[in-house]
Scaffold this active site. Structure first.
Site, PDB file in Angstrom:
ATOM      1  N   HIS A  61      40.303 -21.840  27.212  1.00  0.00           N
ATOM      2  CA  HIS A  61      39.301 -21.105  27.996  1.00  0.00           C
ATOM      3  C   HIS A  61      38.021 -20.972  27.205  1.00  0.00           C
ATOM      4  O   HIS A  61      36.953 -20.768  27.758  1.00  0.00           O
ATOM      5  CB  HIS A  61      39.821 -19.687  28.317  1.00  0.00           C
ATOM      6  CG  HIS A  61      41.190 -19.709  28.906  1.00  0.00           C
ATOM      7  ND1 HIS A  61      41.416 -20.052  30.215  1.00  0.00           N
ATOM      8  CD2 HIS A  61      42.410 -19.475  28.361  1.00  0.00           C
ATOM      9  CE1 HIS A  61      42.727 -20.004  30.461  1.00  0.00           C
ATOM     10  NE2 HIS A  61      43.348 -19.654  29.354  1.00  0.00           N
ATOM     11  N   HIS A  91      34.021 -15.422  20.298  1.00  0.00           N
ATOM     12  CA  HIS A  91      34.145 -16.592  21.174  1.00  0.00           C
ATOM     13  C   HIS A  91      32.956 -16.627  22.123  1.00  0.00           C
ATOM     14  O   HIS A  91      32.198 -15.662  22.208  1.00  0.00           O
ATOM     15  CB  HIS A  91      35.459 -16.512  21.976  1.00  0.00           C
ATOM     16  CG  HIS A  91      35.520 -15.325  22.866  1.00  0.00           C
ATOM     17  ND1 HIS A  91      36.012 -14.093  22.448  1.00  0.00           N
ATOM     18  CD2 HIS A  91      35.099 -15.138  24.135  1.00  0.00           C
ATOM     19  CE1 HIS A  91      35.904 -13.228  23.444  1.00  0.00           C
ATOM     20  NE2 HIS A  91      35.342 -13.825  24.465  1.00  0.00           N
ATOM     21  N   HIS A  93      31.279 -17.831  26.064  1.00  0.00           N
ATOM     22  CA  HIS A  93      31.477 -18.206  27.475  1.00  0.00           C
ATOM     23  C   HIS A  93      30.294 -19.091  27.819  1.00  0.00           C
ATOM     24  O   HIS A  93      29.146 -18.648  27.825  1.00  0.00           O
ATOM     25  CB  HIS A  93      31.522 -16.954  28.362  1.00  0.00           C
ATOM     26  CG  HIS A  93      32.686 -16.070  28.016  1.00  0.00           C
ATOM     27  ND1 HIS A  93      33.909 -16.165  28.632  1.00  0.00           N
ATOM     28  CD2 HIS A  93      32.819 -15.092  27.084  1.00  0.00           C
ATOM     29  CE1 HIS A  93      34.738 -15.269  28.112  1.00  0.00           C
ATOM     30  NE2 HIS A  93      34.109 -14.603  27.165  1.00  0.00           N
ATOM     31  N   GLU A 103      28.545 -14.024  31.384  1.00  0.00           N
ATOM     32  CA  GLU A 103      29.421 -13.219  32.253  1.00  0.00           C
ATOM     33  C   GLU A 103      28.642 -12.008  32.758  1.00  0.00           C
ATOM     34  O   GLU A 103      28.525 -11.782  33.953  1.00  0.00           O
ATOM     35  CB  GLU A 103      30.662 -12.804  31.482  1.00  0.00           C
ATOM     36  CG  GLU A 103      31.476 -14.042  31.059  1.00  0.00           C
ATOM     37  CD  GLU A 103      32.880 -13.687  30.668  1.00  0.00           C
ATOM     38  OE1 GLU A 103      33.814 -14.324  31.181  1.00  0.00           O
ATOM     39  OE2 GLU A 103      33.042 -12.769  29.871  1.00  0.00           O
ATOM     40  N   THR A 196      37.193  -9.641  30.081  1.00  0.00           N
ATOM     41  CA  THR A 196      36.631 -10.371  31.225  1.00  0.00           C
ATOM     42  C   THR A 196      37.534 -11.527  31.652  1.00  0.00           C
ATOM     43  O   THR A 196      37.223 -12.247  32.596  1.00  0.00           O
ATOM     44  CB  THR A 196      35.258 -10.976  30.862  1.00  0.00           C
ATOM     45  OG1 THR A 196      35.474 -11.932  29.799  1.00  0.00           O
ATOM     46  CG2 THR A 196      34.277  -9.900  30.437  1.00  0.00           C
ATOM     47  N   THR A 197      38.647 -11.700  30.918  1.00  0.00           N
ATOM     48  CA  THR A 197      39.615 -12.722  31.323  1.00  0.00           C
ATOM     49  C   THR A 197      40.978 -12.050  31.399  1.00  0.00           C
ATOM     50  O   THR A 197      41.187 -10.999  30.770  1.00  0.00           O
ATOM     51  CB  THR A 197      39.722 -13.851  30.267  1.00  0.00           C
ATOM     52  OG1 THR A 197      40.247 -13.281  29.062  1.00  0.00           O
ATOM     53  CG2 THR A 197      38.379 -14.481  29.991  1.00  0.00           C
TER      54      THR A 197
HETATM   55  N1  N7S Z   1      36.053 -12.020  27.075  1.00  0.00           N
HETATM   56  S1  N7S Z   1      36.440 -10.664  26.334  1.00  0.00           S
HETATM   57  O1  N7S Z   1      36.439  -9.584  27.293  1.00  0.00           O
HETATM   58  O2  N7S Z   1      35.548 -10.468  25.178  1.00  0.00           O
HETATM   59  C1  N7S Z   1      38.047 -10.795  25.687  1.00  0.00           C
HETATM   60  C2  N7S Z   1      38.298 -10.200  24.447  1.00  0.00           C
HETATM   61  C3  N7S Z   1      39.580 -10.272  23.918  1.00  0.00           C
HETATM   62  C4  N7S Z   1      40.586 -10.917  24.621  1.00  0.00           C
HETATM   63  O3  N7S Z   1      41.840 -10.986  24.088  1.00  0.00           O
HETATM   64  C5  N7S Z   1      40.310 -11.524  25.864  1.00  0.00           C
HETATM   65  N2  N7S Z   1      41.268 -12.188  26.635  1.00  0.00           N
HETATM   66  C6  N7S Z   1      42.335 -12.864  26.093  1.00  0.00           C
HETATM   67  O4  N7S Z   1      42.520 -12.972  24.904  1.00  0.00           O
HETATM   68  N3  N7S Z   1      43.174 -13.396  26.985  1.00  0.00           N
HETATM   69  C7  N7S Z   1      44.411 -14.063  26.495  1.00  0.00           C
HETATM   70  C8  N7S Z   1      44.462 -15.436  27.042  1.00  0.00           C
HETATM   71  C9  N7S Z   1      43.300 -16.232  26.542  1.00  0.00           C
HETATM   72  C10 N7S Z   1      43.780 -17.420  25.773  1.00  0.00           C
HETATM   73  O5  N7S Z   1      45.018 -17.847  26.258  1.00  0.00           O
HETATM   74  C11 N7S Z   1      39.021 -11.446  26.389  1.00  0.00           C
HETATM   75 ZN    ZN Z   2      34.644 -13.068  26.174  1.00  0.00          ZN
END
Ligand code: N7S
Ligand code: ZN
Length: 235
Positions: A61, A91, A93, A103, A196-197
């Site tokens: 992702h 990370h 987006h 986002e 957000t995921t």
């Molecule tokens: N975008 S965010 O809100 O900064 C965010 C911060 C920390 C997180 O852990 C996630 N989501 C996440 O890790 N989902 C697990 C499956 C992804 C890889 O399989 C999103």
């Molecule tokens: Zn993120």
């Protein structure tokens, strides 16, 4: 599994993650004129000088750079936070070719990309996973990327993308300090939101910086985008 397509994208996530219909879901459209000025909020402080980056990975992702979070060597503090939060990973987006990848939006306007620097509340929670599911567990710094000249340091990330072309791949990535990805001003908006995921946990105190950083179109080039969006079969 979830994704960003028609069938598995954000509008479908609620089926497997009912919290998607919760009351503090992210991202949001930030409307500066409606943002309330809170005089009790002080500046945020980023203590990253002792940070230790470990690896860079493609989770299908996004591309994620992970840090050693075994002590309080690198933390964010101040602003809306009641205690220091430990740096865990950052990370991006990205969008598809030519489309906005951010986002959050600002008065309905999206940016080319958005960088998330993820920190967790190691004072109250024993592990990142416990914190990620708690209402005051995470603090994520959101930084917008807008198109312009080359960013002097982003090449260190984009050059490494070619090493993590396939979903599930990771490679060493030592000595990178995310301080070099910050804009000059740390002025921010803040609100209580969520991942957000999926799993969309309502565990994030969002701190979104007002000033974007500038990167070039080349740097967020198709190659970079393809690598992240294409989840090649793990070999
Ligand atoms: N975008 S965010 O809100 O900064 C965010 C911060 C920390 C997180 O852990 C996630 N989501 C996440 O890790 N989902 C697990 C499956 C992804 C890889 O399989 C999103
Ligand atoms: Zn993120």
């Amino acid at each position: 599994h979830w994704g960003y397509g028609k069938e598995d994208g954000p509008s479908a996530w609620h089926r497997q993650y009912p919290v998607a219909k919760g009351n503090r879901q992210s991202p949001i459209d930030i409307i500066p004129n409606e943002a309330r000025r809170d005089s009790t909020l002080g500046p945020i402080f980023l203590k990253y000088d002792q940070c230790r980056s470990l690896n860079i990975a493609n989770n299908g992702h996004s591309v994620v750079v992970e840090f050693d979070d075994s002590d309080d060597r690198s933390v964010v503090l101040g602003g809306p936070l009641d205690n220091p939060y430990r740096l865990k990973q950052f990370h991006f987006h990205w969008g598809g070719k030519g489309c906005e990848g951010s986002e959050h939006t600002v008065a309905g306007v999206g940016y080319a990309s958005e960088l998330h620097v993820v920190h967790w509340n190691a004072v109250k929670y024993k592990t990142y996973n416990d914190a990620a599911a708690a209402p005051d567990g995470l603090a994520v710094l959101g930084i917008f990327l807008e198109l312009g000249d080359d960013h002097r340091w982003l090449h260190m990330i984009t050059d490494a993308l070619y090493m993590v072309k396939f979903k599930g791949s990771a490679t060493d990535f030592k000595g990178f300090n995310p301080k070099c990805l910050l804009p000059s001003s740390l002025h921010y908006w803040t609100y209580l939101g969520s991942l957000t995921t999926p799993p969309l946990h309502e565990s994030v105190t969002w701190i979104v910086l007002k000033e974007p950083i500038v990167v070039s179109e080349k740097q967020v080039s198709a190659a970079a985008l393809n690598i992240i969006h294409k989840t090649f079969p793990t070999v």
